[in-house]
Motif scaffolding. Structure first.
Motif, PDB file in Angstrom:
ATOM      1  N   LYS A 117     -22.323  45.066   8.651  1.00  0.00           N
ATOM      2  CA  LYS A 117     -22.439  44.590   7.268  1.00  0.00           C
ATOM      3  C   LYS A 117     -21.161  44.865   6.485  1.00  0.00           C
ATOM      4  N   GLN A 118     -20.423  45.882   6.922  1.00  0.00           N
ATOM      5  CA  GLN A 118     -19.168  46.231   6.257  1.00  0.00           C
ATOM      6  C   GLN A 118     -17.950  45.599   6.947  1.00  0.00           C
ATOM      7  N   GLN A 119     -18.240  44.631   7.826  1.00  0.00           N
ATOM      8  CA  GLN A 119     -17.173  43.894   8.510  1.00  0.00           C
ATOM      9  C   GLN A 119     -16.320  44.795   9.405  1.00  0.00           C
ATOM     10  N   HIS A 120     -16.939  45.816  10.012  1.00  0.00           N
ATOM     11  CA  HIS A 120     -16.201  46.689  10.925  1.00  0.00           C
ATOM     12  C   HIS A 120     -16.136  46.001  12.290  1.00  0.00           C
ATOM     13  N   PRO A 121     -14.941  45.647  12.764  1.00  0.00           N
ATOM     14  CA  PRO A 121     -14.808  44.845  13.993  1.00  0.00           C
ATOM     15  C   PRO A 121     -15.515  45.437  15.208  1.00  0.00           C
ATOM     16  N   GLN A 122     -15.307  46.736  15.454  1.00  0.00           N
ATOM     17  CA  GLN A 122     -15.931  47.343  16.627  1.00  0.00           C
ATOM     18  C   GLN A 122     -17.443  47.395  16.483  1.00  0.00           C
ATOM     19  N   GLY A 123     -17.913  47.651  15.259  1.00  0.00           N
ATOM     20  CA  GLY A 123     -19.352  47.658  15.035  1.00  0.00           C
ATOM     21  C   GLY A 123     -19.957  46.288  15.287  1.00  0.00           C
ATOM     22  N   MET A 124     -19.259  45.238  14.867  1.00  0.00           N
ATOM     23  CA  MET A 124     -19.724  43.867  15.110  1.00  0.00           C
ATOM     24  C   MET A 124     -19.756  43.565  16.608  1.00  0.00           C
ATOM     25  N   ALA A 125     -18.706  44.008  17.301  1.00  0.00           N
ATOM     26  CA  ALA A 125     -18.633  43.755  18.745  1.00  0.00           C
ATOM     27  C   ALA A 125     -19.756  44.483  19.481  1.00  0.00           C
ATOM     28  N   MET A 126     -20.032  45.722  19.069  1.00  0.00           N
ATOM     29  CA  MET A 126     -21.102  46.487  19.714  1.00  0.00           C
ATOM     30  C   MET A 126     -22.465  45.874  19.414  1.00  0.00           C
ATOM     31  N   LEU A 127     -22.664  45.417  18.177  1.00  0.00           N
ATOM     32  CA  LEU A 127     -23.922  44.766  17.819  1.00  0.00           C
ATOM     33  C   LEU A 127     -24.078  43.474  18.614  1.00  0.00           C
ATOM     34  N   ALA A 128     -22.994  42.735  18.774  1.00  0.00           N
ATOM     35  CA  ALA A 128     -23.021  41.501  19.562  1.00  0.00           C
ATOM     36  C   ALA A 128     -23.459  41.781  20.992  1.00  0.00           C
ATOM     37  N   SER A 129     -22.907  42.840  21.585  1.00  0.00           N
ATOM     38  CA  SER A 129     -23.262  43.196  22.962  1.00  0.00           C
ATOM     39  C   SER A 129     -24.742  43.512  23.088  1.00  0.00           C
ATOM     40  N   CYS A 130     -25.271  44.256  22.099  1.00  0.00           N
ATOM     41  CA  CYS A 130     -26.693  44.601  22.118  1.00  0.00           C
ATOM     42  C   CYS A 130     -27.562  43.351  21.989  1.00  0.00           C
ATOM     43  N   LEU A 131     -27.169  42.456  21.097  1.00  0.00           N
ATOM     44  CA  LEU A 131     -27.947  41.230  20.894  1.00  0.00           C
ATOM     45  C   LEU A 131     -27.898  40.325  22.126  1.00  0.00           C
ATOM     46  N   LEU A 132     -26.743  40.241  22.741  1.00  0.00           N
ATOM     47  CA  LEU A 132     -26.602  39.376  23.918  1.00  0.00           C
ATOM     48  C   LEU A 132     -27.365  39.906  25.120  1.00  0.00           C
ATOM     49  N   ASN A 133     -27.511  41.246  25.180  1.00  0.00           N
ATOM     50  CA  ASN A 133     -28.183  41.855  26.331  1.00  0.00           C
ATOM     51  C   ASN A 133     -29.590  42.346  26.035  1.00  0.00           C
ATOM     52  N   GLY A 134     -30.008  42.220  24.787  1.00  0.00           N
ATOM     53  CA  GLY A 134     -31.339  42.698  24.422  1.00  0.00           C
ATOM     54  C   GLY A 134     -31.446  44.208  24.499  1.00  0.00           C
ATOM     55  N   THR A 135     -30.389  44.905  24.188  1.00  0.00           N
ATOM     56  CA  THR A 135     -30.375  46.371  24.235  1.00  0.00           C
ATOM     57  C   THR A 135     -30.743  46.936  22.871  1.00  0.00           C
ATOM     58  N   GLY A 136     -31.903  47.568  22.810  1.00  0.00           N
ATOM     59  CA  GLY A 136     -32.345  48.165  21.554  1.00  0.00           C
ATOM     60  C   GLY A 136     -32.858  47.158  20.552  1.00  0.00           C
ATOM     61  N   CYS A 137     -32.953  45.904  20.956  1.00  0.00           N
ATOM     62  CA  CYS A 137     -33.417  44.835  20.062  1.00  0.00           C
ATOM     63  C   CYS A 137     -33.795  43.631  20.912  1.00  0.00           C
ATOM     64  N   GLU A 138     -34.383  42.632  20.254  1.00  0.00           N
ATOM     65  CA  GLU A 138     -34.698  41.407  20.982  1.00  0.00           C
ATOM     66  C   GLU A 138     -33.409  40.653  21.309  1.00  0.00           C
ATOM     67  N   LYS A 139     -33.389  40.046  22.470  1.00  0.00           N
ATOM     68  CA  LYS A 139     -32.213  39.296  22.876  1.00  0.00           C
ATOM     69  C   LYS A 139     -32.035  38.085  21.961  1.00  0.00           C
ATOM     70  N   ASP A 140     -30.796  37.889  21.488  1.00  0.00           N
ATOM     71  CA  ASP A 140     -30.505  36.796  20.558  1.00  0.00           C
ATOM     72  C   ASP A 140     -29.076  36.325  20.834  1.00  0.00           C
ATOM     73  N   SER A 141     -28.956  35.372  21.763  1.00  0.00           N
ATOM     74  CA  SER A 141     -27.625  34.924  22.182  1.00  0.00           C
ATOM     75  C   SER A 141     -26.845  34.260  21.050  1.00  0.00           C
ATOM     76  N   LYS A 142     -27.536  33.513  20.224  1.00  0.00           N
ATOM     77  CA  LYS A 142     -26.865  32.805  19.139  1.00  0.00           C
ATOM     78  C   LYS A 142     -26.225  33.788  18.154  1.00  0.00           C
ATOM     79  N   SER A 143     -27.020  34.758  17.711  1.00  0.00           N
ATOM     80  CA  SER A 143     -26.498  35.751  16.774  1.00  0.00           C
ATOM     81  C   SER A 143     -25.429  36.619  17.426  1.00  0.00           C
ATOM     82  N   GLY A 144     -25.666  36.969  18.707  1.00  0.00           N
ATOM     83  CA  GLY A 144     -24.706  37.790  19.430  1.00  0.00           C
ATOM     84  C   GLY A 144     -23.348  37.116  19.508  1.00  0.00           C
ATOM     85  N   THR A 145     -23.344  35.831  19.833  1.00  0.00           N
ATOM     86  CA  THR A 145     -22.086  35.080  19.928  1.00  0.00           C
ATOM     87  C   THR A 145     -21.403  34.980  18.570  1.00  0.00           C
ATOM     88  N   ALA A 146     -22.208  34.788  17.520  1.00  0.00           N
ATOM     89  CA  ALA A 146     -21.648  34.696  16.171  1.00  0.00           C
ATOM     90  C   ALA A 146     -20.957  35.999  15.778  1.00  0.00           C
TER      91      ALA A 146
END
Length: 384
Positions: free
Chosen positions: A331-360
């Protein structure tokens, strides 16, 4: 931010040479106008002092100002804004310039428009009578309202009248490093703690003056003595450049416990990197400090803490908690935080898998310079 303990130690040291209880009302009034003030008085001494002034048969502008300040600062009596304003107004009405200034400041912070207007009247009256702090307050308000030139004019008048806060502010605002250095020097010579910190920084980094680590340390120490938490933090960084990791960590932890967010984050980094007395990484300590910084909104610490939760490093493995922290930093536009969140979303780690949001999030992180996100996009065939 400032350390009340440091400030109290300094002020009480002054009082051991001459008991404040023996001072006249006018001497106490004059002390209120110094950087140290009288807010270091505590315990029985404060109670005795308040009772002495309160029971006095003198009821002049000086006595009313003292009572107003005692009630406002809770010195020897419970803090009471209503009574503080009552006595400050009595003092101001009898012509006490500093009481006008403080009264104006108190009323301007009211939620009542009528009181705000009255506060502006008292502040202007104090400024017209040459009270530097009043001109400082007017100047800062004008700057906040977007009237930069007019605000600077008031700060300049205040600085010329000897107001150290105005000198420090002008130093922060000046486009000339040399002029900033001069303002910081002037304010430091008047015992302004944050100016001392700024002067120390100027000497440490050679900004507007010749670089000098000994002079930087001198001014950081002076700033810390007067309670500057920024000074404590910067002193820690100076010590770290000298590989004095034990002393630097003491500065970071002390500043961190006093709420300095960057100090909390740095204490976490030093613990992780082993830049501490033991020379070994202490990931549990890193988690402790990153948690404090993350809870205070520090984006990099939120990301670091998320990684620790993801890996179970220094804390329990908790992917859901990791994702929550990554979302905070994203939310604070931290690049590494965004990249880590993307990885979790793409792999469904700790959350529901969401490829669209992960890629964004990957694209956003890459656009902000994350090399990890750029590589992930290339591997996924998106390119960047």
């Amino acid at each position: 931010m400032r350390s009340i303990l440091c400030r109290m130690a300094f002020v009480q040291h002054r009082f051991c040479h001459a008991s404040v209880l023996d001072l006249s009302h006018k001497e106490l009034d004059a002390m209120l106008n110094t950087i140290e003030g009288i807010d270091g008085i505590s315990g029985d001494q404060a109670t005795i002092l308040f009772n002495k002034v309160n029971s006095s048969t003198e009821r002049d502008a000086t006595t009313y100002r003292l009572l107003g300040e005692f009630y406002w600062n809770g010195i020897g009596v419970e803090h009471n804004e209503e009574k503080a304003i009552k006595y400050l107004k009595k003092s101001a009405e009898r012509g006490h310039r500093e009481a006008m200034c403080h009264l104006g400041h108190c009323l301007e912070n009211s939620n009542c428009d009528e009181e705000k207007a009255e506060g502006r009247m008292w502040t202007k009256k104090a400024a017209d009578l040459g009270v530097g702090k009043a001109n400082y307050n007017i100047g800062m308000q004008l700057i906040d309202d977007g009237s930069l030139e007019e605000g600077v004019a008031h700060l300049t008048v205040a600085a010329e009248a000897g107001d150290s806060s105005s000198m420090n502010q002008l130093g922060l605002m000046s486009s000339s490093d040399e002029e900033s250095f001069q303002y910081f020097t002037q304010a430091s010579n008047l015992s302004h703690p944050e100016a001392m910190n700024n002067l120390g920084y100027a000497y440490q980094h050679g900004v507007g003056t010749t670089q000098s680590a000994p002079l930087a340390m001198k001014w950081y120490d002076e700033a810390v003595l007067l309670g500057s938490i920024d000074g404590l933090y910067n002193k820690g960084h100076l010590l770290m450049t000298q590989s004095k990791f034990k002393e630097s960590m003491q500065c970071f932890t002390a500043a961190g416990e006093n709420g300095h967010i960057e100090a909390q984050a740095t204490a976490g980094f030093c613990s992780q990197q082993g830049k501490i007395e033991s020379g070994k990484s202490d990931i549990s300590a890193a988690v402790y400090w990153w948690t404090k910084a993350a809870d205070n909104g520090h984006a990099a610490s939120q990301t670091n803490l998320g990684i620790c939760h993801l890996q179970g490093a220094g804390c329990e493995c908790d992917p859901k908690a990791a994702v929550a922290r990554f979302r905070q930093s994203a939310k604070q536009q931290h690049p590494q935080g965004m990249a880590m969140l993307a990885s979790c979303l793409l792999n469904g780690t700790g959350c529901e898998k969401d490829s669209k949001s992960g890629t964004a999030y990957l694209v956003a992180a890459a656009n902000l310079g994350s090399e990890e996100a750029k590589k992930a996009l290339l591997i996924a065939g998106h390119g960047h």
